[in-house]
Design an enzyme around this catalytic site. Structure first.
Site, PDB file in Angstrom:
ATOM      1  N   GLY A  12       0.783  -1.243   0.000  1.00 30.39           N
ATOM      2  CA  GLY A  12       0.000   0.000   0.000  1.00 30.39           C
ATOM      3  C   GLY A  12       0.805   1.277   0.000  1.00 30.39           C
ATOM      4  O   GLY A  12       0.267   2.337   0.359  1.00 30.39           O
ATOM      5  N   SER A  13       2.071   1.232  -0.444  1.00 25.88           N
ATOM      6  CA  SER A  13       2.834   2.484  -0.423  1.00 25.88           C
ATOM      7  C   SER A  13       2.306   3.465  -1.472  1.00 25.88           C
ATOM      8  O   SER A  13       2.300   4.679  -1.245  1.00 25.88           O
ATOM      9  CB  SER A  13       4.328   2.220  -0.613  1.00 25.88           C
ATOM     10  OG  SER A  13       4.613   1.834  -1.922  1.00 25.88           O
ATOM     11  N   ASN A  14       1.847   2.961  -2.607  1.00 22.83           N
ATOM     12  CA  ASN A  14       1.270   3.860  -3.614  1.00 22.83           C
ATOM     13  C   ASN A  14      -0.074   4.412  -3.142  1.00 22.83           C
ATOM     14  O   ASN A  14      -0.385   5.576  -3.371  1.00 22.83           O
ATOM     15  CB  ASN A  14       1.112   3.143  -4.958  1.00 22.83           C
ATOM     16  CG  ASN A  14       2.406   3.141  -5.734  1.00 22.83           C
ATOM     17  OD1 ASN A  14       2.840   4.173  -6.217  1.00 22.83           O
ATOM     18  ND2 ASN A  14       3.044   1.983  -5.812  1.00 22.83           N
ATOM     19  N   LYS A  65     -14.227 -17.218  -9.728  1.00 19.56           N
ATOM     20  CA  LYS A  65     -13.771 -15.862 -10.062  1.00 19.56           C
ATOM     21  C   LYS A  65     -14.986 -15.000 -10.418  1.00 19.56           C
ATOM     22  O   LYS A  65     -15.042 -13.820 -10.082  1.00 19.56           O
ATOM     23  CB  LYS A  65     -12.774 -15.910 -11.238  1.00 19.56           C
ATOM     24  CG  LYS A  65     -12.309 -14.532 -11.688  1.00 19.56           C
ATOM     25  CD  LYS A  65     -11.157 -14.594 -12.676  1.00 19.56           C
ATOM     26  CE  LYS A  65     -10.898 -13.301 -13.435  1.00 19.56           C
ATOM     27  NZ  LYS A  65     -10.516 -12.129 -12.707  1.00 19.56           N
ATOM     28  N   MET A  90      -3.234  -7.187  -7.275  1.00 19.99           N
ATOM     29  CA  MET A  90      -2.529  -8.297  -7.918  1.00 19.99           C
ATOM     30  C   MET A  90      -3.449  -9.252  -8.676  1.00 19.99           C
ATOM     31  O   MET A  90      -3.144 -10.434  -8.813  1.00 19.99           O
ATOM     32  CB  MET A  90      -1.721  -9.073  -6.862  1.00 19.99           C
ATOM     33  CG  MET A  90      -0.625  -8.244  -6.207  1.00 19.99           C
ATOM     34  SD  MET A  90       0.473  -7.446  -7.413  1.00 19.99           S
ATOM     35  CE  MET A  90       1.385  -8.881  -7.962  1.00 19.99           C
ATOM     36  N   ASN A 107      -3.839   2.315 -13.678  1.00 21.12           N
ATOM     37  CA  ASN A 107      -2.925   1.360 -13.033  1.00 21.12           C
ATOM     38  C   ASN A 107      -1.514   1.936 -13.039  1.00 21.12           C
ATOM     39  O   ASN A 107      -1.179   2.775 -13.882  1.00 21.12           O
ATOM     40  CB  ASN A 107      -2.941   0.047 -13.822  1.00 21.12           C
ATOM     41  CG  ASN A 107      -2.042  -1.018 -13.224  1.00 21.12           C
ATOM     42  OD1 ASN A 107      -2.056  -1.246 -12.012  1.00 21.12           O
ATOM     43  ND2 ASN A 107      -1.248  -1.668 -14.061  1.00 21.12           N
ATOM     44  N   HIS A 109       2.525   0.544 -13.193  1.00 21.81           N
ATOM     45  CA  HIS A 109       3.328  -0.647 -13.463  1.00 21.81           C
ATOM     46  C   HIS A 109       4.808  -0.267 -13.347  1.00 21.81           C
ATOM     47  O   HIS A 109       5.217   0.776 -13.871  1.00 21.81           O
ATOM     48  CB  HIS A 109       3.021  -1.170 -14.872  1.00 21.81           C
ATOM     49  CG  HIS A 109       3.763  -2.423 -15.186  1.00 21.81           C
ATOM     50  ND1 HIS A 109       3.387  -3.655 -14.677  1.00 21.81           N
ATOM     51  CD2 HIS A 109       4.889  -2.640 -15.926  1.00 21.81           C
ATOM     52  CE1 HIS A 109       4.245  -4.567 -15.104  1.00 21.81           C
ATOM     53  NE2 HIS A 109       5.165  -3.981 -15.855  1.00 21.81           N
TER      54      HIS A 109
HETATM   55  C1  GRF Z   1       4.263  -1.337  -7.193  1.00 23.39           C
HETATM   56  O1  GRF Z   1       5.570  -1.641  -7.594  1.00 23.39           O
HETATM   57  C2  GRF Z   1       3.393  -1.122  -8.399  1.00 23.39           C
HETATM   58  O2  GRF Z   1       4.074  -0.588  -9.481  1.00 23.39           O
HETATM   59  C3  GRF Z   1       2.929  -2.523  -8.729  1.00 23.39           C
HETATM   60  O3  GRF Z   1       2.736  -3.139  -7.489  1.00 23.39           O
HETATM   61  C4  GRF Z   1       3.578  -2.525  -6.514  1.00 23.39           C
HETATM   62  C5  GRF Z   1       2.691  -2.094  -5.394  1.00 23.39           C
HETATM   63  O4  GRF Z   1       3.400  -1.574  -4.305  1.00 23.39           O
HETATM   64  N1  GRF Z   1       1.743  -2.486  -9.554  1.00 23.39           N
HETATM   65  P1  GRF Z   1       2.605  -0.864  -3.129  1.00 23.39           P
HETATM   66  O5  GRF Z   1       1.613  -1.897  -2.589  1.00 23.39           O
HETATM   67  O6  GRF Z   1       1.908   0.330  -3.673  1.00 23.39           O
HETATM   68  O7  GRF Z   1       3.644  -0.498  -2.099  1.00 23.39           O
END
Ligand code: GRF
Length: 212
Positions: A12-14, A65, A90, A107, A109
């Site tokens: 969850g850092s993003n 699913k 994911m 998204n 990436h």
């Molecule tokens: C990040 O590297 C993002 O690019 C990818 O998954 C990772 C998620 O990291 N899609 P976080 O959970 O946001 O820390």
């Protein structure tokens, strides 16, 4: 104010970078819900600290699913988001949701797409021996990491970098690029023409320094 829903599966850092940018007033939106697909995520802990409501849709609790996607779709209908942000989610979203919210799902990436889509982008980049890599924020279409590109930021890859050190470098850029792209979306400044995303100029409505 745009209604933003974030989907995450892990650290969850993003999510935190986006929530913090909202908190600082850099994004004209509010995060109305974090949805996680598994229990015990750091993302959910971070949301609770930020007083953002969390919904857990535990994937393993559903027999198929399709059942999971139906529950997710029902939840999204209830929340009525203007923007869905995939922040380390994911799973591949079902086609029904992708089509219904076309142009409203973003998204991030950890590579310079179209290089190294899919899983383990950092490992793919190291194995290939590239000298630069980075991150890409893009709209989600029906392919895997194939949608129109909003922003990219790059990092250089040193000879002694490995998957871990490269991931750390790219993450710093992700935390800049993602809030930036979301801020542009929330100002209605992104227009998609085929594969291309055009960045519209800032209108006086959004720029306090222009037009009195
Ligand atoms: C990040 O590297 C993002 O690019 C990818 O998954 C990772 C998620 O990291 N899609 P976080 O959970 O946001 O820390």
């Amino acid at each position: 104010m745009k209604r933003i829903v974030v989907l995450a599966s892990g650290r969850g850092s993003n999510f935190l970078a986006v929530a913090s940018a909202i908190e600082r007033g850099e994004i004209s939106g509010r995060c109305i819900r974090l949805i996680v697909d598994r229990p015990g995520t750091l993302a959910a802990v971070r949301a609770e600290e930020q007083k953002i409501p969390v919904s857990l849709l535990h994937y393993s609790d559903f027999s198929t699913k399709a059942d999971y996607e139906k529950a997710l779709s029902d939840l999204l209908h209830m929340l009525n988001p203007d923007l869905i942000v995939l922040a380390g989610y994911m799973r591949i979203l079902g086609l029904g949701i992708i089509r219904e919210y076309s142009g409203k799902i973003i998204n991030i990436h950890p590579s310079l797409l179209p290089a190294f889509p899919g899983l383990n982008a950092h490992g793919q980049a190291i194995a290939y021996g590239v000298r630069v890599s980075g991150c890409t924020v893009h709209f989600v279409d029906e392919g895997t990491d194939t949608g129109p590109i909003i922003l990219q930021r790059c990092v250089s890859v040193a000879e002694d970098d490995d998957e871990v050190t490269l991931a750390d470098k790219i993450l710093v850029e992700e935390h800049i690029a993602f809030p930036m792209a979301i801020a542009l979306f929330c100002q209605n400044r992104l227009k998609v023409f085929g594969r291309k995303v055009i960045l519209l100029p800032q209108s006086s409505e959004h720029n306090p320094h222009e037009g009195h």
